[in-house]
Design an enzyme around this catalytic site. Structure first.
Site, PDB file in Angstrom:
ATOM      1  N   THR A   1      -4.506  15.813  10.111  1.00  0.00           N
ATOM      2  CA  THR A   1      -4.971  15.175   8.936  1.00  0.00           C
ATOM      3  C   THR A   1      -6.487  15.394   9.147  1.00  0.00           C
ATOM      4  O   THR A   1      -7.048  15.171  10.053  1.00  0.00           O
ATOM      5  CB  THR A   1      -4.692  13.795   8.808  1.00  0.00           C
ATOM      6  OG1 THR A   1      -3.261  13.645   8.656  1.00  0.00           O
ATOM      7  CG2 THR A   1      -5.274  13.125   7.696  1.00  0.00           C
TER       8      THR A   1
ATOM      9  N   GLU B   1       1.164  17.020   7.206  1.00  0.00           N
ATOM     10  CA  GLU B   1       2.470  16.465   7.732  1.00  0.00           C
ATOM     11  C   GLU B   1       2.393  14.991   7.194  1.00  0.00           C
ATOM     12  O   GLU B   1       1.630  14.166   7.409  1.00  0.00           O
ATOM     13  CB  GLU B   1       2.543  16.345   9.261  1.00  0.00           C
ATOM     14  CG  GLU B   1       3.659  15.937  10.181  1.00  0.00           C
ATOM     15  CD  GLU B   1       4.940  16.594   9.609  1.00  0.00           C
ATOM     16  OE1 GLU B   1       5.055  17.752   9.619  1.00  0.00           O
ATOM     17  OE2 GLU B   1       5.787  15.735   9.235  1.00  0.00           O
ATOM     18  N   PHE B   2       3.839  14.533   6.843  1.00  0.00           N
ATOM     19  CA  PHE B   2       4.154  13.146   6.442  1.00  0.00           C
ATOM     20  C   PHE B   2       4.768  12.376   7.186  1.00  0.00           C
ATOM     21  O   PHE B   2       5.538  11.358   6.728  1.00  0.00           O
ATOM     22  CB  PHE B   2       4.406  13.164   4.826  1.00  0.00           C
ATOM     23  CG  PHE B   2       3.644  14.194   3.865  1.00  0.00           C
ATOM     24  CD1 PHE B   2       2.397  13.566   3.629  1.00  0.00           C
ATOM     25  CD2 PHE B   2       4.190  15.493   3.787  1.00  0.00           C
ATOM     26  CE1 PHE B   2       1.566  14.407   2.665  1.00  0.00           C
ATOM     27  CE2 PHE B   2       3.357  16.238   2.785  1.00  0.00           C
ATOM     28  CZ  PHE B   2       1.987  15.796   2.324  1.00  0.00           C
TER      29      PHE B   2
ATOM     30  N   GLU C   1       6.146   7.479  11.886  1.00  0.00           N
ATOM     31  CA  GLU C   1       6.839   6.919  13.244  1.00  0.00           C
ATOM     32  C   GLU C   1       8.036   6.269  13.106  1.00  0.00           C
ATOM     33  O   GLU C   1       8.118   5.374  12.171  1.00  0.00           O
ATOM     34  CB  GLU C   1       5.739   6.209  14.189  1.00  0.00           C
ATOM     35  CG  GLU C   1       4.313   6.966  14.312  1.00  0.00           C
ATOM     36  CD  GLU C   1       3.391   6.357  15.399  1.00  0.00           C
ATOM     37  OE1 GLU C   1       3.671   5.431  15.884  1.00  0.00           O
ATOM     38  OE2 GLU C   1       2.261   6.635  15.376  1.00  0.00           O
TER      39      GLU C   1
ATOM     40  N   PHE D   1       7.073  -0.557   0.347  1.00  0.00           N
ATOM     41  CA  PHE D   1       5.859  -0.802   0.760  1.00  0.00           C
ATOM     42  C   PHE D   1       5.370  -1.972   0.076  1.00  0.00           C
ATOM     43  O   PHE D   1       3.931  -1.986  -0.132  1.00  0.00           O
ATOM     44  CB  PHE D   1       4.984   0.531   0.683  1.00  0.00           C
ATOM     45  CG  PHE D   1       4.875   1.152   1.900  1.00  0.00           C
ATOM     46  CD1 PHE D   1       6.182   1.721   2.482  1.00  0.00           C
ATOM     47  CD2 PHE D   1       3.735   1.309   2.664  1.00  0.00           C
ATOM     48  CE1 PHE D   1       6.126   2.506   3.646  1.00  0.00           C
ATOM     49  CE2 PHE D   1       3.477   1.972   3.896  1.00  0.00           C
ATOM     50  CZ  PHE D   1       4.906   2.552   4.293  1.00  0.00           C
TER      51      PHE D   1
ATOM     52  N   ALA E   1       4.714  -7.979   2.243  1.00  0.00           N
ATOM     53  CA  ALA E   1       3.688  -8.858   2.450  1.00  0.00           C
ATOM     54  C   ALA E   1       3.579  -9.199   3.963  1.00  0.00           C
ATOM     55  O   ALA E   1       4.621  -9.383   4.642  1.00  0.00           O
ATOM     56  CB  ALA E   1       3.370 -10.112   1.439  1.00  0.00           C
TER      57      ALA E   1
ATOM     58  N   CYS F   1      -2.486   5.994  11.683  1.00  0.00           N
ATOM     59  CA  CYS F   1      -2.689   6.853  10.717  1.00  0.00           C
ATOM     60  C   CYS F   1      -3.585   6.224   9.604  1.00  0.00           C
ATOM     61  O   CYS F   1      -4.667   6.477   9.326  1.00  0.00           O
ATOM     62  CB  CYS F   1      -1.585   7.449  10.184  1.00  0.00           C
ATOM     63  SG  CYS F   1      -0.952   8.554  11.132  1.00  0.00           S
TER      64      CYS F   1
ATOM     65  N   LYS G   1       4.569  -1.138  14.341  1.00  0.00           N
ATOM     66  CA  LYS G   1       5.923  -1.216  13.325  1.00  0.00           C
ATOM     67  C   LYS G   1       6.833  -1.001  14.306  1.00  0.00           C
ATOM     68  O   LYS G   1       6.802  -0.712  15.560  1.00  0.00           O
ATOM     69  CB  LYS G   1       5.731  -0.010  12.505  1.00  0.00           C
ATOM     70  CG  LYS G   1       5.863   1.375  13.165  1.00  0.00           C
ATOM     71  CD  LYS G   1       5.546   2.474  12.350  1.00  0.00           C
ATOM     72  CE  LYS G   1       6.687   2.817  11.232  1.00  0.00           C
ATOM     73  NZ  LYS G   1       6.538   4.032  10.559  1.00  0.00           N
TER      74      LYS G   1
HETATM   75  C1  UDX Z   1       2.019   6.529   7.987  1.00  0.00           C
HETATM   76  C2  UDX Z   1       2.581   7.321   6.639  1.00  0.00           C
HETATM   77  O1  UDX Z   1       3.737   6.368   6.233  1.00  0.00           O
HETATM   78  C3  UDX Z   1       3.176   8.444   6.989  1.00  0.00           C
HETATM   79  O2  UDX Z   1       3.412   9.122   5.818  1.00  0.00           O
HETATM   80  C4  UDX Z   1       1.971   9.430   7.442  1.00  0.00           C
HETATM   81  O3  UDX Z   1       2.360  10.785   8.066  1.00  0.00           O
HETATM   82  C5  UDX Z   1       1.457   8.730   8.702  1.00  0.00           C
HETATM   83  O4  UDX Z   1       1.259   7.591   8.297  1.00  0.00           O
HETATM   84  P1  UDX Z   1       3.220   5.329  10.015  1.00  0.00           P
HETATM   85  O5  UDX Z   1       2.050   5.188  10.574  1.00  0.00           O
HETATM   86  O6  UDX Z   1       4.267   6.073  10.953  1.00  0.00           O
HETATM   87  O7  UDX Z   1       3.104   6.497   8.808  1.00  0.00           O
HETATM   88  O8  UDX Z   1       3.341   4.144   9.496  1.00  0.00           O
HETATM   89  P2  UDX Z   1       4.165   3.254   8.179  1.00  0.00           P
HETATM   90  O9  UDX Z   1       5.651   3.214   8.123  1.00  0.00           O
HETATM   91  O10 UDX Z   1       3.511   4.054   6.796  1.00  0.00           O
HETATM   92  O11 UDX Z   1       3.649   1.895   8.195  1.00  0.00           O
HETATM   93  C6  UDX Z   1       2.115   1.627   8.338  1.00  0.00           C
HETATM   94  C7  UDX Z   1       1.939   0.120   8.536  1.00  0.00           C
HETATM   95  O12 UDX Z   1       2.193  -0.557   7.583  1.00  0.00           O
HETATM   96  C8  UDX Z   1       2.784  -0.719   9.747  1.00  0.00           C
HETATM   97  O13 UDX Z   1       1.826  -1.357  10.394  1.00  0.00           O
HETATM   98  C9  UDX Z   1       3.534  -1.446   8.609  1.00  0.00           C
HETATM   99  O14 UDX Z   1       3.953  -2.586   9.362  1.00  0.00           O
HETATM  100  C10 UDX Z   1       2.964  -1.672   7.479  1.00  0.00           C
HETATM  101  N1  UDX Z   1       3.621  -2.000   6.497  1.00  0.00           N
HETATM  102  C11 UDX Z   1       4.478  -1.077   5.830  1.00  0.00           C
HETATM  103  C12 UDX Z   1       3.466  -3.176   5.721  1.00  0.00           C
HETATM  104  O15 UDX Z   1       2.810  -4.081   6.251  1.00  0.00           O
HETATM  105  N2  UDX Z   1       4.266  -3.592   4.534  1.00  0.00           N
HETATM  106  C13 UDX Z   1       5.048  -2.627   4.013  1.00  0.00           C
HETATM  107  O16 UDX Z   1       5.425  -2.899   3.091  1.00  0.00           O
HETATM  108  C14 UDX Z   1       5.013  -1.217   4.781  1.00  0.00           C
END
Ligand code: UDX
Length: 447
Positions: free
Chosen positions: A129, A159-160, A163, A260, A263, A271, A335
């Site tokens: 990124t 890349e999306f 984790e 997503f 709360a 990321c 997470k």
């Molecule tokens: C993210 C993007 O989703 C992914 O597409 C990108 O490639 C890298 O960044 P990731 O960092 O693995 O992925 O985590 P993600 O599942 O997006 O969660 C990010 C954070 O948001 C976590 O701390 C999670 O607990 C929090 N979260 C997620 C919330 O607080 N509420 C939600 O509803 C969803």
């Protein structure tokens, strides 16, 4: 002849991508500059916890009994340059120390190390990124420094992967985005991704800046969704509303969707936080900072949730200082299904309470070693039950399945006080209340 693929950088992204490319049938060579990582990977060991990745790797790493032998690792740039037709750059781009901007030094040095070894036609594909405009700059660098000249082309293929779902997201991506400048590059990438495309993954072809922007805008949108619902949680608290119901109700509108909108204590990890900051910094450089000032608010809503959790805990403990109070923290990773504690809201909350004199005991199913490394002065327990033993309050801060399966009655036997605060809106409030617990969650009516 089948394409030969290399993967530069074997962290989350690179290790997963290399194993996935081997799974798709390609001969793959991975490179890293850290010898310990290479040693581990050669033994089929993954440097982090990621469901399914070790199995995938072991299925392909050369020298492992029963493997296809399609995946090898090296530290030698010349060998890598000689081997590959398509080179994926998967190194990380962390936040620069003391700044919002991202640190491009790993990407720049990967390209600089690779360029002199590109002696024939080759495609270098950036996956990291990066700030928009980087691909343009790196393409010019390659054309100038690779012996192959203009035959050493660049493409950008963000890349999306998430984790915890890295293997699934890499093998079955919900879209493949490629920023290219020639038909040849597009053709090569269509060949690389032929299997997922046949299975239905959309293949979106763009120019360089669009491909770079797709990634940062997707992460900004996700961050915005989370901060939006957390802002609504603040309003629910001010009015007696219930944010979980609110999220359910607005989520039935399929233009909004339910994902997503959980709360809680907000987003963290390697990321989302750094990507939105780097995006703001880049917009500033481009004179477009106004377009992204809203991200400042997204960031600050997010960071505020950690402080709100600390204050909610203080309230539940009677409102005074944390001194002498025992606090059980369930969860350390940012997470579930990951051992990653980078910018983890859970550890941040645990740390704040500890630094204010609370006696904090943390338990996490996979993140203990990493948590201990960055926060050695916190208390750690070997199980949720042990963390809760003697606690005046229990904080649920990372939504592992294991925590949803806990028996509140059993925990109630060992806790000093039956008070639980759900920082992820993921526990079954009724089950805890039935077992005699006072249950609070962010943005929901109390007790
Ligand atoms: C993210 C993007 O989703 C992914 O597409 C990108 O490639 C890298 O960044 P990731 O960092 O693995 O992925 O985590 P993600 O599942 O997006 O969660 C990010 C954070 O948001 C976590 O701390 C999670 O607990 C929090 N979260 C997620 C919330 O607080 N509420 C939600 O509803 C969803």
């Amino acid at each position: 002849m089948a394409l030969k693929i290399t993967v530069i950088g074997t962290g989350y992204l690179g290790a997963t991508h290399a194993a996935a490319m081997a799974e798709l049938g390609f001969e793959v060579m991975g490179l890293d500059v850290v010898p310990e990582k290479i040693d581990k990977l050669r033994r089929g060991e993954v440097p982090m916890y990621e469901p399914g990745l070790e199995e995938l790797l072991r299925r392909h790493v050369a020298g492992i009994e029963g493997s296809t032998g399609r995946l090898r690792f090296t530290m030698d740039w010349a060998e890598l340059g000689e081997f590959g037709d398509v080179h994926f750059v998967c190194v990380n781009t962390p936040q620069r120390h003391g700044e919002y901007a991202c640190d491009m030094s790993y990407v720049d040095s990967a390209i600089a190390s690779l360029a002199p070894h590109l002696k024939g036609p080759a495609l270098v594909v950036g996956k990291s990124t990066v700030p928009v405009g980087s691909a343009d700059r790196l393409a010019a660098y390659l054309a100038e420094h690779a012996p192959a000249g203009a035959d050493a082309e660049l493409a950008w293929n963000p890349e999306f992967l998430r984790e915890g779902f890295a293997v699934q997201d890499t093998l079955h991506p919900d879209r493949i985005v490629v920023g290219v400048r020639s038909e040849r590059s597009e053709k090569l990438l269509r060949e690389v991704y032929a299997t997922p495309v046949e299975e239905g993954s959309p293949f979106v072809v763009t120019d360089f800046p669009t491909a770079e922007l797709v990634k940062t805008s997707a992460n900004s949108f996700l961050a915005t969704k989370i901060s939006f619902i957390n802002a609504m949680a603040e309003l629910c608290e001010a009015t007696g509303g219930d944010v979980a119901k609110l999220a359910e109700a607005i989520g039935y509108d399929d233009r909004i969707g339910r994902k997503f909108l959980r709360a809680g204590i907000g987003f963290g990890g390697g990321c989302l936080p750094k990507d939105i900051r780097a995006f703001m910094a880049r917009a500033g450089e481009l004179g477009a900072d106004q377009a992204l000032t809203f991200l400042r608010e997204i960031d600050s809503i997010n960071m505020r949730q950690r402080g709100r959790m600390v204050e909610l805990t203080r309230q539940e403990l009677g409102g005074g200082p944390f001194l002498g109070k025992r606090v059980a923290v369930l969860g350390a990773t940012f997470k579930p299904d990951s051992d990653d504690v980078r910018d983890s809201p859970a550890l941040n909350v645990a740390g704040q309470i500890h630094l204010q004199g609370g006696q904090v005991t943390v338990y996490d199913p996979k993140g203990m070693d990493n948590a201990r490394r960055i926060f050695p002065t916190l208390g750690y327990a070997d199980s949720a039950l042990e963390a809760v033993r003697g606690a005046h309050v229990v904080l649920h801060l990372t939504e592992w399945q294991e925590f949803r399966e806990l028996d509140p009655a059993e925990l109630g036997e060992v806790a000093a006080e039956r008070v639980v605060l759900d920082g992820r809106n993921a526990l079954d409030a009724e089950a805890w209340r039935r077992a005699g617990w006072r249950f609070r969650a962010m943005g929901r009516p109390g007790a």
